[in-house]
Enzyme design. Structure first.
Site, mmCIF file in Angstrom:
data_model
loop_
_atom_site.group_PDB
_atom_site.id
_atom_site.type_symbol
_atom_site.label_atom_id
_atom_site.label_comp_id
_atom_site.label_asym_id
_atom_site.label_seq_id
_atom_site.Cartn_x
_atom_site.Cartn_y
_atom_site.Cartn_z
ATOM 1 N N TYR A 80 2.918 11.402 -13.534
ATOM 2 C CA TYR A 80 1.692 10.749 -13.655
ATOM 3 C C TYR A 80 0.514 11.723 -14.079
ATOM 4 O O TYR A 80 0.689 13.026 -13.829
ATOM 5 C CB TYR A 80 1.542 9.886 -12.582
ATOM 6 C CG TYR A 80 2.433 8.762 -12.113
ATOM 7 C CD1 TYR A 80 2.779 7.958 -12.932
ATOM 8 C CD2 TYR A 80 2.776 8.688 -10.916
ATOM 9 C CE1 TYR A 80 3.476 6.769 -12.846
ATOM 10 C CE2 TYR A 80 3.722 7.916 -10.765
ATOM 11 C CZ TYR A 80 4.237 6.956 -11.685
ATOM 12 O OH TYR A 80 5.092 5.965 -11.111
ATOM 13 N N SER A 151 7.012 7.651 -3.873
ATOM 14 C CA SER A 151 7.791 6.987 -5.204
ATOM 15 C C SER A 151 8.116 8.091 -6.094
ATOM 16 O O SER A 151 9.059 8.926 -5.782
ATOM 17 C CB SER A 151 6.561 6.157 -5.897
ATOM 18 O OG SER A 151 7.170 5.328 -6.881
ATOM 19 N N ASP A 304 9.828 -2.700 0.644
ATOM 20 C CA ASP A 304 10.033 -2.008 -0.638
ATOM 21 C C ASP A 304 11.334 -2.259 -1.441
ATOM 22 O O ASP A 304 12.194 -3.184 -0.922
ATOM 23 C CB ASP A 304 10.329 -0.268 -0.204
ATOM 24 C CG ASP A 304 10.109 0.528 -1.268
ATOM 25 O OD1 ASP A 304 9.703 0.239 -2.417
ATOM 26 O OD2 ASP A 304 9.885 1.706 -1.108
ATOM 27 N N HIS A 339 6.007 -0.912 -1.115
ATOM 28 C CA HIS A 339 5.884 0.137 -1.539
ATOM 29 C C HIS A 339 5.018 1.156 -1.470
ATOM 30 O O HIS A 339 3.839 0.945 -2.226
ATOM 31 C CB HIS A 339 6.417 0.211 -3.025
ATOM 32 C CG HIS A 339 6.847 1.473 -3.844
ATOM 33 N ND1 HIS A 339 7.877 2.175 -3.591
ATOM 34 C CD2 HIS A 339 6.220 2.143 -4.850
ATOM 35 C CE1 HIS A 339 7.825 2.932 -4.644
ATOM 36 N NE2 HIS A 339 6.960 3.116 -5.273
#
Length: 629
Positions: A80, A151, A304, A339
């Protein structure tokens, strides 16, 4: 006795963690966090760390201002846009520097300013290994690196842990399920499948992350200019918004992204694979034949997307680690949250619509204590007596501790799916009973039409563009459908704790050559509210083998064993345990079109008449890991 011991162990862990509390940075704006960081850290921006194939990965480094000695290092790797830190990345960077660590954020190859072609998880066994070697060789590094992230920033750590790099001293993987290819009974290939059924989240997620025609900086751009450009241009793609709730219904499923005009990319290559395709072994996923070599503090959560594989991998790491130190130092914390929402655990916590009471846990204190032990050589920071498993039991709404998972005291309770042949909907005659069925008990039948699938409401999921909101939600509008079989226990005379892996065994038949069977575990309160606890699904063609799928023959009875539901839940006094069975759970899972053909490239569905059998010779049941009682 067990509960009292568990509470004492947890209290001791919290007390130890609180001895060096992390500063509360939650109220800082991103600008405030960056300003604070700039005031206490020396920074290097957009440094190209060389990989063995000559590509450079863009890396930002923060070290305590003016530090002259060798520092322990925390590495955060990401796909990201986090070169200009914000949110949790900035908070961790600031906290790390304040605690005397160097903090590094690195983009995976093919993302933003990193060179090369993007691959999910970014080649952890080569790029990850080379990055650790580079860090260990720096004059400001003490040679000990801890990897951290949630993640995607956790998932790449798993295959790296199998390499047992000498500098990889500790890891804190949070919500790391999409990094698992195969572990034990779970063959999910990074959450791309459950029971051989594709999860729709990956198409949505890849729309935002995969960018095969991305913009890149000139390869020979000098370091200062790269750093300057990185301050004002992230190279991020600005893609059009998509109404995923409508678009996900489009067929064929394999054209989910190409039908939007996207160039061929990662999704197309993955959807063309079966669950057992050898190509899954060539990427960045962790498989359970790879060994394990790193002490780890895992953070997982009941709602999750992949809690089952996560807990199975935790167990695997404890038993097959490459050295005794690693196997003896695996710890896991499991919260009631969806999550990556560990920072939101509060004294008045709700998951979905269900109140969980006081779910607070000192997440940051524990992870820094763990790093202090392994990166700074301070064993008292994270004592040997810390419980290996700390988990939140929903319904009872309390944290508990144990030495293993499932809890040592868990025993298996088998409950059979029973009815008079009319278990359709919660208004039918389905029941969940401890007594086995007699010969000749009638089967339950329902019609599954892929054009009218059973809707997903809650449960475990993530990252899906709003298709599904993860958490505990009332299932009554689903339980009222005639194509959902509902089996309820009698009201419980006393509370019952179920903690561990919940297994279902179904005897099924179908008019179709292939179909799916979806199972859901539900907690029904005395007022009728039906809280989803967990769910699973199995594609019938893979019932015996993922490498040799086989069609069904109309009317023949087969055994289906979906992968387990994993949870810790206390069904309260007066509550009912409910099991629901149907053939779709959409849009969480892609629909089976029932043709028996190449499902993901087909567009014309077939209606299937499906049945669950439960007589003496073909008993269907669920096995619950019950603690106490």
């Amino acid at each position: 006795m067990k509960t009292r011991l568990a509470c004492c162990l947890l209290a001791a862990a919290v007390t130890a963690a609180s001895a060096a509390p992390a500063q509360d940075l939650s109220r800082y704006s991103d600008e405030g966090l960056r300003a604070e960081l700039a005031g206490i850290a020396d920074a290097e921006t957009a440094v190209l760390v060389p990989m063995r194939d000559g590509k450079g990965l863009s890396t930002n480094i923060w070290r305590p201002k003016g530090a002259s000695g060798k520092l322990p290092v925390v590495l955060w790797k990401t796909p990201y846009d986090e070169h200009v830190p914000a949110g949790s990345t900035a908070r961790y960077a600031l906290e790390a520097v304040r605690r005397g660590y160097a903090f590094i954020v690195q983009n995976e190859r093919g993302r933003y300013f990193s060179q090369g072609t993007y691959e999910i998880l970014g080649r952890p066994q080569t790029d990850g290994y080379d990055t650790l070697s580079w860090i260990a060789a720096q004059p400001w590094s003490n040679g000990k690196v801890g990897t951290l992230g949630c993640s995607s920033s956790a998932e790449w750590q798993l295959a790296l842990a199998g390499m047992n790099h000498p500098a990889h001293a500790a890891m804190v993987p949070m919500a790391a399920g999409a990094g698992i290819g195969k572990v034990g009974r779970f063959l999910e290939q990074g959450n791309f499948y459950t029971g051989g059924v594709p999860r729709t989240l990956f198409g949505v997620w890849l729309y935002g992350v995969d960018n095969p025609l991305r913009a890149e900086l000139p390869q020979d751009l000098n370091g200062p200019m790269r750093a300057r450009v990185a301050r004002y241009n992230s190279l991020d793609a600005d893609k059009p918004d998509v109404d995923w709730k409508t678009h996900v219904r489009r067929l064929p499923y394999a054209e989910l992204l190409s039908s939007l005009g996207e160039p061929p990319g990662t999704f197309e290559s993955l959807i063309a694979r079966g669950p057992a395709d050898p190509a899954w072994k060539t990427g960045g996923l962790y498989h359970d034949d790879m060994g394990w070599g790193v002490p780890a503090l895992w953070f997982n959560s009941w709602y999750d997307v992949s809690i089952g594989p996560n807990m199975a991998l935790y167990n695997h790491a404890r038993t097959v680690a490459s050295d005794r130190e690693a196997s003896a130092n695996q710890y896991v914390v499991v919260g009631p949250n969806p999550h990556c929402q560990f920072a939101r655990l509060s004294e008045d916590y709700k998951v979905g619509e269900r109140a969980m009471g006081d779910a607070r846990f000192p997440v940051d204190q524990q992870l820094w204590a763990f790093f202090d032990r392994w990166l700074k050589g301070k064993p008292a920071a994270f004592p040997d007596g810390t419980a290996h498993v700390r988990y939140f039991t929903m319904g009872a709404n309390r944290w508990q501790s144990d030495a293993e998972w499932p809890p040592k005291a868990a025993r298996t309770l088998r409950m059979y799916l029973r009815s008079g042949g009319r278990a359709n909907s919660m208004f039918g005659d389905g029941r969940l009973a401890a007594d086995a069925p007699p010969a000749g008990e009638a089967k339950d039948s329902y019609r599954y039409d892929p054009r009218n699938p059973v809707q997903t409401i809650g449960g475990g999921d993530c990252c899906n563009g709003g298709l599904v909101t993860a958490g505990a939600f009332d299932q009554r509008q689903i339980s009222a459908r005639n194509d959902v079989l509902v089996y309820d226990s009698e009201p419980l005379q006393a509370p019952m704790e179920v903690s561990g892996f919940v297994d279902a065994v179904l005897k099924v038949s179908s008019s179709a050559r292939d179909t799916d069977f979806a199972v859901k575990l539900v907690d029904v309160a005395p007022d009728g509210t039906a809280w989803i606890v967990g769910d699973t699904i199995q594609r019938a063609r893979y019932r015996d083998s993922y490498t040799a799928p086989a069609p069904m023959q109309p009317g023949q009875v087969y055994t289906i064993r979906p992968t387990p539901i994993t949870t810790s839940i206390q069904f309260g006094k007066g509550h009912r345990i409910r099991v629901e069975v149907t053939s779709s759970n959409f849009p969480k899972f892609a629909r089976n079109l029932n043709t028996g053909g190449p499902n993901e490239t087909e567009s014309t569905p077939v209606v299937a008449d499906n049945a669950i059998h439960h007589d003496a010779d073909n008993a269907s049941y669920i096995e619950l890991p019950v603690v106490g009682g």
